[in-house]
Design an enzyme around this catalytic site. Structure first.
Site, PDB file in Angstrom:
ATOM      1  N   GLN A  31       0.981  -0.646   0.031  1.00  0.00           N
ATOM      2  CA  GLN A  31      -0.005  -0.089   0.056  1.00  0.00           C
ATOM      3  C   GLN A  31       0.568   1.030   0.199  1.00  0.00           C
ATOM      4  OE1 GLN A  31      -2.682   1.012   3.448  1.00  0.00           O
ATOM      5  NE2 GLN A  31      -1.516  -0.656   4.988  1.00  0.00           N
ATOM      6  N   LEU A  32       1.822   1.172   0.553  1.00  0.00           N
ATOM      7  CA  LEU A  32       2.852   2.334   0.355  1.00  0.00           C
ATOM      8  C   LEU A  32       3.549   2.122  -0.388  1.00  0.00           C
ATOM      9  CD1 LEU A  32       4.012   4.992   1.915  1.00  0.00           C
ATOM     10  CD2 LEU A  32       5.735   3.166   2.970  1.00  0.00           C
ATOM     11  N   ALA A  73       8.457  -5.135   3.310  1.00  0.00           N
ATOM     12  CA  ALA A  73       8.354  -5.245   4.938  1.00  0.00           C
ATOM     13  C   ALA A  73       7.595  -6.435   4.861  1.00  0.00           C
ATOM     14  CB  ALA A  73       7.688  -4.517   5.736  1.00  0.00           C
ATOM     15  N   TYR A  74       7.763  -7.534   5.911  1.00  0.00           N
ATOM     16  CA  TYR A  74       6.598  -8.489   6.649  1.00  0.00           C
ATOM     17  C   TYR A  74       5.999  -7.980   7.194  1.00  0.00           C
ATOM     18  CZ  TYR A  74       4.542 -13.018   8.542  1.00  0.00           C
ATOM     19  OH  TYR A  74       3.468 -13.636   8.973  1.00  0.00           O
ATOM     20  N   THR A  75       4.536  -7.400   7.215  1.00  0.00           N
ATOM     21  CA  THR A  75       3.847  -6.945   7.774  1.00  0.00           C
ATOM     22  C   THR A  75       2.672  -7.595   8.590  1.00  0.00           C
ATOM     23  OG1 THR A  75       2.304  -6.162   5.947  1.00  0.00           O
ATOM     24  CG2 THR A  75       4.125  -4.428   6.698  1.00  0.00           C
ATOM     25  N   ASP A 107       4.893   1.785  14.769  1.00  0.00           N
ATOM     26  CA  ASP A 107       4.654   2.488  16.331  1.00  0.00           C
ATOM     27  C   ASP A 107       4.765   1.433  17.102  1.00  0.00           C
ATOM     28  OD1 ASP A 107       2.629   1.374  14.819  1.00  0.00           O
ATOM     29  OD2 ASP A 107       0.873   2.074  16.301  1.00  0.00           O
ATOM     30  N   TYR A 112       6.317  -8.968  15.461  1.00  0.00           N
ATOM     31  CA  TYR A 112       6.991  -8.259  14.417  1.00  0.00           C
ATOM     32  C   TYR A 112       7.446  -6.289  14.908  1.00  0.00           C
ATOM     33  CZ  TYR A 112       5.200  -4.044  11.368  1.00  0.00           C
ATOM     34  OH  TYR A 112       4.782  -2.853  10.528  1.00  0.00           O
ATOM     35  N   LYS A 133      10.963  -5.519  13.363  1.00  0.00           N
ATOM     36  CA  LYS A 133      11.447  -3.644  12.910  1.00  0.00           C
ATOM     37  C   LYS A 133      12.445  -3.182  13.340  1.00  0.00           C
ATOM     38  CE  LYS A 133       8.953  -2.474   9.342  1.00  0.00           C
ATOM     39  NZ  LYS A 133       9.242  -1.856   7.778  1.00  0.00           N
TER      40      LYS A 133
HETATM   41  N1  LIG Z   1       0.268  -1.373   7.633  1.00  0.00           N
HETATM   42  C1  LIG Z   1       0.130  -0.279   8.512  1.00  0.00           C
HETATM   43  O1  LIG Z   1      -0.483  -0.341   9.531  1.00  0.00           O
HETATM   44  C2  LIG Z   1       1.573   0.067   9.267  1.00  0.00           C
HETATM   45  C3  LIG Z   1       1.440   0.868  10.771  1.00  0.00           C
HETATM   46  C4  LIG Z   1       3.309   1.315  10.691  1.00  0.00           C
HETATM   47  C5  LIG Z   1       4.561   0.853   9.632  1.00  0.00           C
HETATM   48  N2  LIG Z   1       4.503  -0.083   8.858  1.00  0.00           N
HETATM   49  C6  LIG Z   1       5.182   0.008   7.774  1.00  0.00           C
HETATM   50  O2  LIG Z   1       5.003   0.837   6.823  1.00  0.00           O
HETATM   51  C7  LIG Z   1       5.534   0.071   5.653  1.00  0.00           C
HETATM   52  C8  LIG Z   1       4.397  -0.362   3.901  1.00  0.00           C
HETATM   53  O3  LIG Z   1       3.438  -1.130   5.305  1.00  0.00           O
HETATM   54  P1  LIG Z   1       2.627  -1.426   3.892  1.00  0.00           P
HETATM   55  O4  LIG Z   1       1.259  -1.242   4.953  1.00  0.00           O
HETATM   56  O5  LIG Z   1       2.442  -0.040   2.758  1.00  0.00           O
HETATM   57  O6  LIG Z   1       2.735  -2.512   3.879  1.00  0.00           O
HETATM   58  P2  LIG Z   1       1.824  -4.318   2.449  1.00  0.00           P
HETATM   59  O7  LIG Z   1       1.277  -3.639   2.064  1.00  0.00           O
HETATM   60  O8  LIG Z   1       2.246  -5.225   3.395  1.00  0.00           O
HETATM   61  O9  LIG Z   1       3.383  -4.147   1.377  1.00  0.00           O
HETATM   62  C9  LIG Z   1       4.553  -4.749   2.366  1.00  0.00           C
HETATM   63  C10 LIG Z   1       5.153  -4.733   0.485  1.00  0.00           C
HETATM   64  O10 LIG Z   1       6.357  -5.829   0.676  1.00  0.00           O
HETATM   65  C11 LIG Z   1       6.625  -6.584  -0.302  1.00  0.00           C
HETATM   66  N3  LIG Z   1       7.606  -7.766   0.133  1.00  0.00           N
HETATM   67  C12 LIG Z   1       7.589  -8.533   0.878  1.00  0.00           C
HETATM   68  N4  LIG Z   1       8.365  -9.181   0.867  1.00  0.00           N
HETATM   69  C13 LIG Z   1       9.560  -8.733   0.169  1.00  0.00           C
HETATM   70  C14 LIG Z   1      11.066  -9.270   0.040  1.00  0.00           C
HETATM   71  N5  LIG Z   1      11.367  -9.637   0.336  1.00  0.00           N
HETATM   72  N6  LIG Z   1      11.388  -8.751  -1.104  1.00  0.00           N
HETATM   73  C15 LIG Z   1      11.238  -7.070  -1.238  1.00  0.00           C
HETATM   74  N7  LIG Z   1       9.800  -6.338  -0.711  1.00  0.00           N
HETATM   75  C16 LIG Z   1       8.735  -7.596  -0.191  1.00  0.00           C
HETATM   76  C17 LIG Z   1       5.404  -7.079   0.224  1.00  0.00           C
HETATM   77  O11 LIG Z   1       5.079  -7.708  -1.326  1.00  0.00           O
HETATM   78  P3  LIG Z   1       5.122  -9.076  -2.130  1.00  0.00           P
HETATM   79  O12 LIG Z   1       3.249  -8.400  -1.964  1.00  0.00           O
HETATM   80  O13 LIG Z   1       5.300  -9.492  -3.181  1.00  0.00           O
HETATM   81  O14 LIG Z   1       4.880 -10.220  -1.324  1.00  0.00           O
HETATM   82  C18 LIG Z   1       4.515  -6.275  -0.608  1.00  0.00           C
HETATM   83  O15 LIG Z   1       4.204  -5.316  -1.484  1.00  0.00           O
HETATM   84  C19 LIG Z   1       6.240  -1.172   5.697  1.00  0.00           C
HETATM   85  O16 LIG Z   1       7.573  -1.110   6.607  1.00  0.00           O
HETATM   86  C20 LIG Z   1       5.649  -1.053   7.372  1.00  0.00           C
HETATM   87  O17 LIG Z   1       6.484  -2.231   8.365  1.00  0.00           O
HETATM   88  C21 LIG Z   1       2.944  -0.016   8.381  1.00  0.00           C
END
Ligand SMILES: NC(=O)c1ccc[n+]([C@@H]2O[C@H](COP(=O)([O-])OP(=O)(O)OC[C@H]3O[C@@H](n4cnc5c(N)ncnc54)[C@H](OP(=O)(O)O)[C@@H]3O)[C@@H](O)[C@H]2O)c1
Length: 283
Positions: free
Chosen positions: A11-12, A61-63, A103, A126, A130
């Protein structure tokens, strides 16, 4: 100015693709997990040797917060080894790394917003991975911005807002926890903040600004308040019930309070941040 984005299909990552046309002077290169596997150092080196980016925004990330409790090795591989690999290749190619953290590095026992200097104490796998990813970057080199964010949602990929809207079309009533307090973050606002940091760095290069920053939208609420607002804005008539966390047990323990203090990022980069309610209305 070449900016490589890893994890471009999350999503980011998709939010960065969405705003990229607003920045014609930046050459974005979006890499999905198939193009760039951050857990594979050799693959990172191959990609970086071709692109030689000025900036790398790590949106990979692994989320899966709950699933991480039962597959900690996979979470570690992506969130710790992956972050370290990117830091290593960024160091090699003089690339500035913008890495996103969470967070969930905090235990949630605070009663005022967390600053960048507060001591992390994750409550689950998780959050621990992180935090270890942040430490891996810090141990590798200095040219990084680590941006901690919270409760990320958007029109892209999977998130709480989309889950609520789906449930509203399937059910008459929904129960949502009202005793975890945090701040929703529109991924598009986070994406714009990351680009603003890279642009500022590019315009006035200084090592003084490297470090950890908090970013979320302004304000605070419970998951119940967030759900209520989502239904209100989308004209969904549904019976929404507040429940305590104890009535909704999950494999991973979540912080009770994880509001982030954004004074540092606002002062350093001149960011104006929308309230979570106003930003939710823009989707
Ligand atoms: N979502 C939240 O509520 C939240 C809150 C706080 C912080 N964050 C942080 O914000 C950042 C963005 O999160 P998001 O919500 O956008 O996450 P997301 O939608 O789960 O996307 C994560 C992406 O990472 C990719 N990925 C996984 N393993 C990978 C690898 N080995 N190499 C390259 N790409 C890989 C996934 O690709 P595939 O689908 O192809 O595996 C996916 O496209 C992360 O660092 C997360 O920890 C998120």
């Amino acid at each position: 100015m070449v900016v490589l984005v890893s994890g471009a299909n999350g999503q980011l990552g998709q939010s960065l693709q969405f705003i990229a046309p607003n920045y014609p002077d930046i050459h974005f290169i979006f890499c999905s997990s198939a193009d760039l596997d951050i857990s594979n150092l050799e693959n990172c080196q191959t990609v970086f040797s071709k692109i030689k980016p000025n900036y790398c925004i790590n949106a990979a990330a692994y989320t899966a917060v709950d699933k991480a409790e039962s597959e900690p090795e996979k979470a570690y591989l992506i969130n710790v080894i992956g972050a370290q690999n990117l830091a290593a290749v960024c160091k090699q190619y003089a690339t500035v790394l913008l890495h996103v953290s969470t967070d969930f590095v905090f235990d949630g026992n605070a009663s005022k917003p967390y600053s960048e200097d507060d001591i992390p104490n994750p409550t689950g796998v998780y959050g621990q991975t992180k935090l270890d990813g942040e430490k891996g970057i810090q141990a590798t080199f200095e040219n990084y911005y680590i941006i901690r964010t919270s409760w990320v949602y958007s029109q892209f990929a999977n998130n709480f807002m989309k889950t609520m809207l789906r449930l509203a079309s399937e059910r008459d009533s929904i129960s949502v926890v009202n005793d975890q307090i945090g701040t929703p973050t529109n991924a598009v606002d986070l994406a714009a903040a990351l680009v603003q940091i890279a642009l500022t760095d590019n315009r006035q290069p200084t090592t003084d600004n490297f470090g950890i920053y908090n970013f979320s939208n302004e304000g605070q609420c419970s998951w119940y308040d967030f759900a209520k607002k989502i239904f209100e804005i989308n004209n969904k008539n549904i019976d929404l019930k507040p429940i305590p966390t104890s009535s909704f047990p999950t494999p991973a323990k979540r912080p009770k309070f994880s509001v982030l203090d954004k004074t540092k990022i606002k002062n350093t980069f001149g960011l104006e941040i929308k309230s979570w309610e106003d930003s939710l209305k823009t989707i």
